[in-house]
Design a protein around this motif. Structure first.
Motif, PDB file in Angstrom:
ATOM      1  N   ALA A 156      12.116 -63.285 -12.400  1.00 52.54           N
ATOM      2  CA  ALA A 156      11.894 -63.822 -11.059  1.00 52.54           C
ATOM      3  C   ALA A 156      12.241 -62.754 -10.033  1.00 52.54           C
ATOM      4  O   ALA A 156      13.381 -62.299  -9.955  1.00 52.54           O
ATOM      5  N   GLY A 157      11.266 -62.328  -9.267  1.00 53.44           N
ATOM      6  CA  GLY A 157      11.471 -61.264  -8.304  1.00 53.44           C
ATOM      7  C   GLY A 157      11.035 -59.901  -8.802  1.00 53.44           C
ATOM      8  O   GLY A 157      11.214 -58.898  -8.109  1.00 53.44           O
ATOM      9  N   SER A 158      10.455 -59.833  -9.990  1.00 51.26           N
ATOM     10  CA  SER A 158      10.014 -58.551 -10.541  1.00 51.26           C
ATOM     11  C   SER A 158       8.664 -58.107  -9.984  1.00 51.26           C
ATOM     12  O   SER A 158       8.253 -56.965 -10.182  1.00 51.26           O
ATOM     13  N   TRP A 159       7.943 -59.000  -9.316  1.00 54.05           N
ATOM     14  CA  TRP A 159       6.658 -58.680  -8.688  1.00 54.05           C
ATOM     15  C   TRP A 159       5.658 -58.078  -9.684  1.00 54.05           C
ATOM     16  O   TRP A 159       4.891 -57.175  -9.350  1.00 54.05           O
ATOM     17  N   GLY A 160       5.679 -58.563 -10.916  1.00 55.21           N
ATOM     18  CA  GLY A 160       4.686 -58.118 -11.890  1.00 55.21           C
ATOM     19  C   GLY A 160       4.868 -56.707 -12.386  1.00 55.21           C
ATOM     20  O   GLY A 160       3.939 -56.131 -12.963  1.00 55.21           O
ATOM     21  N   ARG A 161       6.047 -56.129 -12.218  1.00 58.35           N
ATOM     22  CA  ARG A 161       6.270 -54.757 -12.677  1.00 58.35           C
ATOM     23  C   ARG A 161       6.801 -54.701 -14.105  1.00 58.35           C
ATOM     24  O   ARG A 161       6.863 -53.612 -14.696  1.00 58.35           O
ATOM     25  N   LEU A 162       7.190 -55.846 -14.667  1.00 58.78           N
ATOM     26  CA  LEU A 162       7.748 -55.869 -16.014  1.00 58.78           C
ATOM     27  C   LEU A 162       6.791 -56.470 -17.034  1.00 58.78           C
ATOM     28  O   LEU A 162       6.670 -55.961 -18.158  1.00 58.78           O
ATOM     29  N   ALA A 163       6.146 -57.546 -16.663  1.00 62.60           N
ATOM     30  CA  ALA A 163       5.311 -58.278 -17.614  1.00 62.60           C
ATOM     31  C   ALA A 163       4.404 -59.239 -16.864  1.00 62.60           C
ATOM     32  O   ALA A 163       4.637 -59.546 -15.685  1.00 62.60           O
ATOM     33  N   ALA A 164       3.385 -59.708 -17.559  1.00 63.22           N
ATOM     34  CA  ALA A 164       2.474 -60.711 -17.011  1.00 63.22           C
ATOM     35  C   ALA A 164       2.906 -62.088 -17.522  1.00 63.22           C
ATOM     36  O   ALA A 164       2.836 -62.362 -18.723  1.00 63.22           O
ATOM     37  N   LEU A 165       3.358 -62.942 -16.629  1.00 66.65           N
ATOM     38  CA  LEU A 165       3.790 -64.284 -17.002  1.00 66.65           C
ATOM     39  C   LEU A 165       2.584 -65.128 -17.410  1.00 66.65           C
ATOM     40  O   LEU A 165       1.550 -65.101 -16.744  1.00 66.65           O
ATOM     41  N   THR A 166       2.722 -65.892 -18.482  1.00 68.13           N
ATOM     42  CA  THR A 166       1.638 -66.770 -18.918  1.00 68.13           C
ATOM     43  C   THR A 166       2.019 -68.249 -18.860  1.00 68.13           C
ATOM     44  O   THR A 166       1.156 -69.100 -18.661  1.00 68.13           O
ATOM     45  N   GLU A 167       3.310 -68.550 -19.017  1.00 65.29           N
ATOM     46  CA  GLU A 167       3.760 -69.944 -18.997  1.00 65.29           C
ATOM     47  C   GLU A 167       5.179 -70.008 -18.474  1.00 65.29           C
ATOM     48  O   GLU A 167       6.001 -69.124 -18.749  1.00 65.29           O
ATOM     49  N   LEU A 168       5.467 -71.045 -17.679  1.00 69.59           N
ATOM     50  CA  LEU A 168       6.782 -71.193 -17.062  1.00 69.59           C
ATOM     51  C   LEU A 168       7.331 -72.587 -17.331  1.00 69.59           C
ATOM     52  O   LEU A 168       6.587 -73.566 -17.310  1.00 69.59           O
ATOM     53  N   SER A 169       8.618 -72.680 -17.558  1.00 67.62           N
ATOM     54  CA  SER A 169       9.315 -73.966 -17.588  1.00 67.62           C
ATOM     55  C   SER A 169      10.265 -73.999 -16.408  1.00 67.62           C
ATOM     56  O   SER A 169      11.126 -73.121 -16.263  1.00 67.62           O
ATOM     57  N   LEU A 170      10.094 -75.000 -15.551  1.00 63.57           N
ATOM     58  CA  LEU A 170      10.835 -75.085 -14.297  1.00 63.57           C
ATOM     59  C   LEU A 170      11.641 -76.367 -14.215  1.00 63.57           C
ATOM     60  O   LEU A 170      11.164 -77.435 -14.612  1.00 63.57           O
ATOM     61  N   LYS A 171      12.832 -76.235 -13.680  1.00 68.75           N
ATOM     62  CA  LYS A 171      13.630 -77.408 -13.361  1.00 68.75           C
ATOM     63  C   LYS A 171      13.105 -77.984 -12.050  1.00 68.75           C
ATOM     64  O   LYS A 171      12.926 -77.250 -11.070  1.00 68.75           O
ATOM     65  N   VAL A 172      12.838 -79.277 -12.011  1.00 66.42           N
ATOM     66  CA  VAL A 172      12.384 -79.937 -10.787  1.00 66.42           C
ATOM     67  C   VAL A 172      13.403 -80.998 -10.398  1.00 66.42           C
ATOM     68  O   VAL A 172      14.276 -81.363 -11.188  1.00 66.42           O
ATOM     69  N   LEU A 173      13.308 -81.485  -9.160  1.00 62.61           N
ATOM     70  CA  LEU A 173      14.269 -82.465  -8.664  1.00 62.61           C
ATOM     71  C   LEU A 173      13.553 -83.595  -7.933  1.00 62.61           C
ATOM     72  O   LEU A 173      12.423 -83.410  -7.452  1.00 62.61           O
TER      73      LEU A 173
END
Length: 377
Positions: free
Chosen positions: A160-177
């Protein structure tokens, strides 16, 4: 341009780019494409990774493919009376685009949070786990799909905050409220930045329990306070706020739209995102006023959005205040010579370079977008 729809296709696209010495720019909805220097890289279009993978409202966890539009994610959550608590900031309107076009992967990769960040935490605090493809062309998984999860290195915080310089995200699991049952906005008018800073600190240190606190300067200068919860609690805490300050007024919730779209700032000037200790807010605000730069403040004074041409002045002021300044929007000529990210001290730059190299040793995701990120000395 490559537009993969599966992890295998994405990994192959990255490996192929490495084999021919090409650069790739990871892009979702393109809402932040105007950030950073001009670059010569093929677009890696991630919008093929779209859709909800798993959503259990009772468990407050959402797993979603990274290319899913932010508006779609928010609509799904709203149907269940839930939300992304960090209130994602949408860059689209800054660049004249529509709202909600950003993808959830881009939101997390840029770690952009809105006014509730001060009470609910940053995007990284809500990212439980992810899958991604590194610059090595290898798929990997980090974190998990539960709130209490220990897997060694906390890679979600890094991504989070890497701006795509490390890897390409394909799937995320997020905590919601759950979304708040009741929301009220109150305004404390007539405060200059110095008095506003004291008022915001007092609010945040009190039992008011504000979800968001901001400051809008100018002829109608005012501190905005958002209070959320169940109706009796909201009413009681509004009463407490009114007992703390004279002249507290009810305000429309639409007041917060200014902070989400930056509609109060001119579109023709370079736009800066300045992060500083809230205690330094009056000093930086005074400087901006003296040079006639339009600005807005969020996060209790810890975040200032300013429109100004003078990069040296902004960077120096941010550094002296113990913070940093990001150039978000500017003409191409300015972006060619002024790095978007605040230059780092030598030790930090060296550490960042090692981390980037570990994920992307061939520099496939080094599109030149953030040239000048390195050593500040």
């Amino acid at each position: 341009m490559a537009a993969p729809e599966t992890v295998e296709e994405l990994a192959e696209a990255v490996r192929a780019a490495g084999a021919r010495g090409a650069k790739l720019e990871i892009r979702g909805g393109g809402s932040k494409a105007g950030v950073g220097a001009e670059r010569d890289a093929a677009i890696l279009d991630m919008r093929g990774f779209r859709g909800i993978v798993d959503y259990d409202p009772a468990e407050l966890v959402l797993t979603v493919r990274a290319g899913t539009p932010l508006a779609e994610v928010q609509a799904v959550l709203a149907e269940q009376g839930q939300m992304l608590a960090f209130e994602p900031f949408d860059h689209g309107p800054i660049f004249g685009a529509g709202e909600g076009d950003a993808t959830i992967g881009g939101v997390v990769a840029a770690a952009v949070a809105g006014s509730r960040r001060i009470s609910a935490g940053a995007a990284r605090d809500h990212l439980l786990g992810f899958t991604a493809v590194s610059g090595r062309g290898e798929s990997f998984v980090a974190g998990g799909k539960v709130v209490k999860n220990v897997t060694g290195f906390d890679l979600p915080k890094l991504m989070a905050g890497s701006w795509g310089r490390l890897a390409a995200l394909t799937e995320l699991s997020l905590k919601v409220l759950p979304a708040p049952a009741e929301t009220a906005t109150r305004s404390i008018p007539g405060l200059d930045p110095a008095r506003a800073a004291r008022a915001m600190a007092q609010v945040l240190g009190s039992a008011v329990g504000a979800a968001a606190v901001a400051y809008l300067p100018g002829a109608q200068a005012r501190v905005l306070v958002r209070i959320e919860g169940f109706a009796p609690s909201v009413e009681a805490r509004c009463g407490l706020l009114e007992s703390m300050f004279e002249g507290v007024e009810a305000a429309s919730s639409e007041s917060w739209a200014t902070l989400l779209t930056l509609g109060g700032l001119p579109s023709g000037k370079p736009l800066w995102r300045i992060l500083i200790p809230a205690s330094q807010f009056p000093t930086v605000a005074d400087l901006l006023d003296r040079v006639g730069a339009p600005w807005l403040a969020d996060w209790g004074g810890g975040l200032i959005w300013a429109a100004l041409d003078d990069a040296g002045l902004i960077r120096s002021a941010a550094s002296q205040a113990g913070g940093h300044a990001m150039l978000v929007r500017a003409p191409a000529e300015m972006r060619r010579f002024v790095p978007s990210f605040h230059p780092l001290p030598s030790a930090n730059a060296a550490l960042e370079a090692r981390v980037v190299h570990a994920f992307d040793p061939l520099g496939i995701f080094d599109s030149g977008r953030f040239a000048g990120r390195g050593d500040a000395h």
